[in-house]
Scaffold this motif. Structure first.
Motif, PDB file in Angstrom:
ATOM      1  N   LEU B  22       0.782  -0.799  -0.158  1.00 17.69           N
ATOM      2  CA  LEU B  22      -0.225  -0.239   0.097  1.00 17.69           C
ATOM      3  C   LEU B  22       0.738   0.761  -0.509  1.00 17.69           C
ATOM      4  O   LEU B  22       2.188   1.529   1.159  1.00 17.69           O
ATOM      5  CB  LEU B  22      -0.891  -0.198   1.145  1.00 17.69           C
ATOM      6  N   THR B  23       0.462   2.366  -1.092  1.00 11.81           N
ATOM      7  CA  THR B  23       1.481   3.433  -0.730  1.00 11.81           C
ATOM      8  C   THR B  23       0.742   4.212  -0.765  1.00 11.81           C
ATOM      9  O   THR B  23      -0.333   4.538  -1.382  1.00 11.81           O
ATOM     10  CB  THR B  23       1.962   3.533  -2.430  1.00 11.81           C
ATOM     11  N   ASN B  27       1.988  11.834   0.140  1.00 14.32           N
ATOM     12  CA  ASN B  27       3.478  11.514   1.349  1.00 14.32           C
ATOM     13  C   ASN B  27       4.464  10.582   0.934  1.00 14.32           C
ATOM     14  O   ASN B  27       5.683  10.119   1.770  1.00 14.32           O
ATOM     15  CB  ASN B  27       3.022  11.339   2.883  1.00 14.32           C
ATOM     16  N   GLY B  28       4.076   9.398  -0.040  1.00 12.92           N
ATOM     17  CA  GLY B  28       4.968   8.192   0.303  1.00 12.92           C
ATOM     18  C   GLY B  28       5.507   7.175   0.893  1.00 12.92           C
ATOM     19  O   GLY B  28       5.823   6.358   0.709  1.00 12.92           O
ATOM     20  N   PHE B  43      -3.874   3.820   6.603  1.00  8.98           N
ATOM     21  CA  PHE B  43      -4.637   3.201   5.280  1.00  8.98           C
ATOM     22  C   PHE B  43      -6.246   2.422   5.872  1.00  8.98           C
ATOM     23  O   PHE B  43      -6.184   1.859   5.306  1.00  8.98           O
ATOM     24  CB  PHE B  43      -3.721   1.836   4.646  1.00  8.98           C
ATOM     25  N   SER B  44      -5.712   2.335   7.233  1.00  7.82           N
ATOM     26  CA  SER B  44      -7.370   1.566   8.066  1.00  7.82           C
ATOM     27  C   SER B  44      -8.156   2.397   7.254  1.00  7.82           C
ATOM     28  O   SER B  44      -9.243   1.005   7.076  1.00  7.82           O
ATOM     29  CB  SER B  44      -7.116   1.538   9.464  1.00  7.82           C
ATOM     30  N   GLU B  63     -10.398   4.542  -5.532  1.00  8.44           N
ATOM     31  CA  GLU B  63     -11.027   5.411  -5.950  1.00  8.44           C
ATOM     32  C   GLU B  63     -11.431   7.058  -5.376  1.00  8.44           C
ATOM     33  O   GLU B  63     -11.528   6.574  -4.099  1.00  8.44           O
ATOM     34  CB  GLU B  63     -12.441   4.867  -7.072  1.00  8.44           C
ATOM     35  N   ASN B  64     -11.194   7.876  -5.859  1.00  7.37           N
ATOM     36  CA  ASN B  64     -11.559   9.316  -4.673  1.00  7.37           C
ATOM     37  C   ASN B  64      -9.833   9.500  -3.622  1.00  7.37           C
ATOM     38  O   ASN B  64     -10.521   9.714  -2.053  1.00  7.37           O
ATOM     39  CB  ASN B  64     -12.729   9.330  -4.363  1.00  7.37           C
ATOM     40  N   SER B  65      -9.045   8.657  -3.886  1.00  5.37           N
ATOM     41  CA  SER B  65      -8.077   9.000  -2.809  1.00  5.37           C
ATOM     42  C   SER B  65      -6.541   8.687  -3.604  1.00  5.37           C
ATOM     43  O   SER B  65      -6.995   8.816  -4.851  1.00  5.37           O
ATOM     44  CB  SER B  65      -8.340   7.618  -1.947  1.00  5.37           C
ATOM     45  N   GLU B  66      -5.849   9.061  -2.164  1.00  3.33           N
ATOM     46  CA  GLU B  66      -4.383   8.310  -3.438  1.00  3.33           C
ATOM     47  C   GLU B  66      -3.164   7.565  -2.950  1.00  3.33           C
ATOM     48  O   GLU B  66      -2.252   7.838  -2.579  1.00  3.33           O
ATOM     49  CB  GLU B  66      -3.659   9.903  -2.670  1.00  3.33           C
TER      50      GLU B  66
END
Lengths: 109, 226
Positions: B22-23, B27-28, B43-44, B63-66
């Motif tokens: 998961l990335t 912010n990396g 990520f929760s 979707e709708n996230s980074e």
């Protein structure tokens, strides 16, 4: 069934790091239309500009290498880059196939 | 990505564990996720989406996230019967394609570690050897001895356990005789016809690496048909 093909780029990244090189990992995170490499395809670049793996069929690799070198020079952790055929740099690096891809580059530190 | 995370990823890969990376593209930050567990920290809140990516074995941005999710599934298991010359080339191809190979051969002089470094070679008859290997409908069998004593029990095991790919080396005549023996052993036509024999796609080559290439090409194409 999906195959589990794995191009071992991460294994190679580890070898480069063990050889004290600075490594930037580039990953295809999104594609639109016809793009040569699927999401998850990877490439690594070191501080000398050597690279291994691919994020396209040779269309944008040189641009990715220079972006990765800038990331090391500016000491930034990560960056998202989009390549579109309509991009003004299309003549130089755009995707000949007409697709679009987003590539995420990150330093391994 | 942290060097520690990279090391953890390589460890998980070599132990053939299924996992996802998961990335957070903003912010990396990256994190290793194991299916069935709860994703940690930032990520929760994407637990359901991550699990869905995992179920469909896909990579992508939620979707709708980074948040980027990359899933790693177990390599496909391929069992080769016969530690012969062709098997040595199959092992080379399989390495690049990330198939997990086990070789069965009761003949000790073939099944030596020196001929097959880093590969699980089981120096037993198929019946005993299969007790040591976990198999399911995502397993493939490549029979290369063209010796009924060794190949037949393995082919019967693969048919009974519904392997997704079963191939057997040998001429048309050898294969006809093999089919007859399987019919006598009680296998029906559909089962017998599911065996790829003579094995491999038609390339025209006769050398060991060419035959290995024709077998691996057939195996890959059948993998995507499933």
């Amino acid at each position: 069934m999906k195959n589990s093909f794995d191009e071992k780029i991460l294994d190679e990244a580890q070898d480069w790091i063990n050889a004290n090189q600075k490594v930037v990992l580039a990953t295809v995170i999104q594609t639109w239309g016809s793009s040569p490499r699927q999401v998850g395809s990877r490439m690594i670049v070191n501080e000398k500009g050597d690279f291994s793996g691919s994020v396209s069929g040779g269309c944008v690799e040189s641009a990715v290498v220079s972006e990765c070198l800038s990331l090391i020079k500016d000491n930034k952790p990560c960056k998202k880059i989009e390549f579109k055929v309509s991009n003004e740099s299309a003549w130089e690096v755009g995707l000949a196939c007409g697709g679009e891809i987003a590539v995420y580059i990150e330093q391994i530190h | 990505m942290k060097i520690k995370t990279l090391e953890e990823i390589l460890k998980k890969k070599s132990s053939k564990t299924e996992f996802a990376i998961l990335t957070n593209l903003e912010n990396g930050d990256s994190e290793i996720y194991l299916p069935g567990t709860s994703p940690k920290g930032e990520f929760s809140k994407y637990a359901d989406e991550i699990e869905n990516f995992f179920k469909s074995k896909k990579n992508g941005v939620i979707e709708n996230s980074e948040i980027f999710v990359e899933t790693y599934i177990k390599p496909i298991k391929v069992i080769i019967v016969g530690a012969v010359h062709i098997a040595q080339y199959l092992v080379d191809f399989a390495k690049n394609l990330n198939f997990e190979i086990s070789i069965i051969d009761p003949r000790g002089y073939f099944a030596s570690e020196q001929r097959f470094p880093e590969i699980k070679v089981i120096n037993k008859w198929p019946k005993e050897a299969f007790e040591e290997i976990e198999t399911n409908s995502s397993t493939a069998l490549i029979a290369l001895t063209h010796d009924p004593k060794i190949d037949d029990p393995a082919l019967q095991y693969a048919l009974k356990n519904k392997f997704y790919y079963i191939g057997a080396l040998g001429s048309k005549k050898t294969h006809e005789n093999r089919c007859q023996r399987l019919a006598e052993a009680g296998f029906n036509n559909d089962e017998i016809n599911s065996i790829h024999g003579p094995i491999g796609i038609k390339l025209g080559g006769k050398s060991a690496p060419e035959i290995a290439l024709s077998i691996i090409a057939q195996l890959v194409s059948q993998t995507y048909k499933k």
